[in-house]
Design a protein around this motif. Structure first.
Motif, PDB file in Angstrom:
ATOM      1  N   THR A 169       6.752  63.092  62.953  1.00 54.87           N
ATOM      2  CA  THR A 169       7.887  62.280  62.511  1.00 54.87           C
ATOM      3  C   THR A 169       9.061  63.154  62.095  1.00 54.87           C
ATOM      4  O   THR A 169      10.221  62.888  62.450  1.00 54.87           O
ATOM      5  N   SER A 175       9.475  58.025  66.465  1.00 56.48           N
ATOM      6  CA  SER A 175      10.300  57.291  65.496  1.00 56.48           C
ATOM      7  C   SER A 175       9.640  55.963  65.154  1.00 56.48           C
ATOM      8  O   SER A 175      10.313  55.021  64.739  1.00 56.48           O
ATOM      9  N   SER A 176       8.320  55.905  65.341  1.00 55.99           N
ATOM     10  CA  SER A 176       7.574  54.686  65.035  1.00 55.99           C
ATOM     11  C   SER A 176       7.825  54.249  63.599  1.00 55.99           C
ATOM     12  O   SER A 176       7.782  55.059  62.670  1.00 55.99           O
ATOM     13  N   ALA A 177       8.092  52.974  63.407  1.00 52.47           N
ATOM     14  CA  ALA A 177       8.362  52.458  62.059  1.00 52.47           C
ATOM     15  C   ALA A 177       7.163  52.676  61.137  1.00 52.47           C
ATOM     16  O   ALA A 177       7.317  52.993  59.951  1.00 52.47           O
ATOM     17  N   VAL A 180       7.135  56.372  60.178  1.00 52.83           N
ATOM     18  CA  VAL A 180       8.211  56.650  59.222  1.00 52.83           C
ATOM     19  C   VAL A 180       7.818  56.148  57.833  1.00 52.83           C
ATOM     20  O   VAL A 180       8.060  56.815  56.814  1.00 52.83           O
ATOM     21  N   ASN A 181       7.204  54.988  57.771  1.00 55.21           N
ATOM     22  CA  ASN A 181       6.729  54.447  56.499  1.00 55.21           C
ATOM     23  C   ASN A 181       5.666  55.346  55.885  1.00 55.21           C
ATOM     24  O   ASN A 181       5.672  55.621  54.668  1.00 55.21           O
ATOM     25  N   GLN A 250       3.239  48.432  52.124  1.00 57.30           N
ATOM     26  CA  GLN A 250       4.442  48.817  51.389  1.00 57.30           C
ATOM     27  C   GLN A 250       4.380  48.357  49.926  1.00 57.30           C
ATOM     28  O   GLN A 250       5.345  47.830  49.379  1.00 57.30           O
TER      29      GLN A 250
END
Length: 451
Positions: A169, A175-177, A180-181, A250
């Motif tokens: 990353t 750039s996978s969400a 990134v998380n 999250q």
């Protein structure tokens, strides 16, 4: 272990690890990375990974290749994978360092160093885990210390997987969400899985056996050590499964980390009691140097646990996390690794040189290969340097920390010299050095059959 095969490349792992330790200590001395810079700065990442991968992980891998077959009474699954694994880990660490320097603008090459590092380190750790895991599989049912090593291998896999995601990353390869998380939220999981799971839980298993062997104490078994094993497994399960579920949802990691801490503290308390029982039940009453220094390292582990709890209770954990990690990494893990490496080098050298002629001619003892009095002074100074550096970090005294780091660098050099002298048989009187057909050892690799 007489008649057992020696790990051919354990000494090479130790040499590469010691070079990484010295490099990290020199960096701290000149103000490279923390505390001169923030804990998240690229220079700090270079320093941290030189210690965790270059120093601690390489020592652990080299030691496991030798002692897992001893713990399990089963040959290592493959002797041929050791050198490729070492080459991949060293090359991957080099690429990782260059990748972090590129993030800071120090390395200006347009090259995906972090992605390459992810591939190399992932392959290197995969070979290590595969080799040792298959050895453990072939030895079932496992003895208690081997169970700790199995848990440590699982933690190593988790820490490596998160590290690969971070590297890919940061390098922009993905750039996978979701990735990134994970990069933004899962760093505590990566740190705890590496330092607490892979390195500490594995060290617990190894010390159960090594301390019993070197101190002539009965092997630890029974309800207490088995409870320690299950608590360690529960802590890792809470951390990895609960932590990743929380990250992907999250939500706050605080409940998971606090729960893991509470279970880990319980495991460490039982572990401390087990080790104390080993010391009390030993048949070799005068403690050798590795027994004394291992005891000091264990005291540092308990001090780090107490400091962690206190900082959490007063709400200052994030302010002093650098001091806590330093005490944990150098006071506990590095102190233990150096102390046991000092003994392991002597023990394996004795097996390699004198094992083939044992019973045919008089041979020196293992203790005749070392000079404990000068080595003891070096170890004492090392621990003093760690304690002063930790206090300096707590007091935000950067200059004192650098002086302590300089002292630790000099002391490490002294310990390395002692190990090289042991490997060169320099402490053995000339008439007894090579009796019969004994062959002197090579510095960086061993013959595979002592008898």
């Amino acid at each position: 272990m007489i008649g057992a095969a020696l790990s051919r490349w354990t000494m090479a792992y130790f040499a590469a690890a010691l070079l990484s330790l010295l490099a990290a200590e020199i960096m701290m001395t000149v103000g490279f990375g923390f505390p001169a810079e923030s804990v998240s700065a690229p220079d700090t990442l270079v320093l941290v990974h030189l210690v965790t991968i270059g120093w601690l992980s390489l020592v652990m891998c080299g030691a496991l290749f030798q002692f897992v077959p001893v713990l399990t009474a089963t040959p290592l699954h493959s002797d041929r994978l050791q050198l490729p694994a070492l080459a991949l880990l060293v090359a991957g660490l080099t690429a990782l360092v260059l990748g972090f320097l590129r993030l800071d603008g120090r390395a200006r090459f347009e090259f995906p160093f972090l992605s390459v590092a992810a591939a190399l380190l992932g392959a290197g750790f995969a070979l290590v885990i595969w080799n040792i895991a298959l050895t453990l599989r072939d030895a079932r049912p496992l003895a208690l210390p081997a169970g700790f090593i199995g848990i440590g291998l699982a933690a190593a896999g988790a820490a490596a997987a998160l590290g690969i995601i971070f590297a890919l990353t940061l390098d922009g390869t993905t750039s996978s969400a979701a990735f990134v998380n994970i990069l933004g939220r899962a760093l505590p999981l990566h740190i705890v899985a590496g330092l607490g799971g892979w390195l500490t839980v594995t060290a617990m298993g190894v010390t159960y056996r090594l301390l019993a062997m070197f101190m002539l104490a009965p092997d630890v078994d029974g309800a207490s050590p088995r409870a320690t094993l299950w608590l360690a497994a529960l802590a890792l399960t809470l951390l990895v499964t609960g932590g990743m579920a929380t990250v992907l949802a999250q939500r706050s990691l605080a409940p998971v980390l606090v729960s893991t801490l509470l279970v880990a503290i319980a495991a460490l308390a039982l572990y401390g009691r087990d080790v104390l029982r080993l010391y009390r039940s030993r048949k070799r009453r005068p403690l050798e140097l590795n027994g004394v220094t291992a005891g000091v390292a264990l005291v540092n582990l308990m001090l780090a646990a107490i400091l962690c709890v206190v900082l959490t209770l007063v709400g200052r954990f994030s302010d002093y996390i650098g001091a806590l990690v330093f005490l944990f990494g150098f006071g506990w893990l590095s102190g233990l690794m150096l102390s046991q490496m000092y003994k392991i080098v002597a023990f394996l050298t004795w097996l390699e040189v004198y094992g083939p002629v044992l019973g045919k001619t008089p041979t020196p003892r293992v203790q005749d290969l070392v000079a404990e009095r000068p080595a003891a002074r070096w170890f004492l100074l090392f621990f003093f340097g760690v304690w002063i550096a930790t206090v300096a970090l707590l007091a935000d005294a950067g200059q004192i920390f650098r002086i302590a780091a300089l002292a630790m660098t000099a002391v490490t050099c002294g310990i390395v010299v002692q190990m090289v002298k042991t490997r060169r048989l320099a402490n053995v009187p000339e008439p007894r050095r090579l009796p019969g057909n004994a062959v002197p050892p090579r510095l960086l690799f061993s013959s595979t059959k002592p008898t």
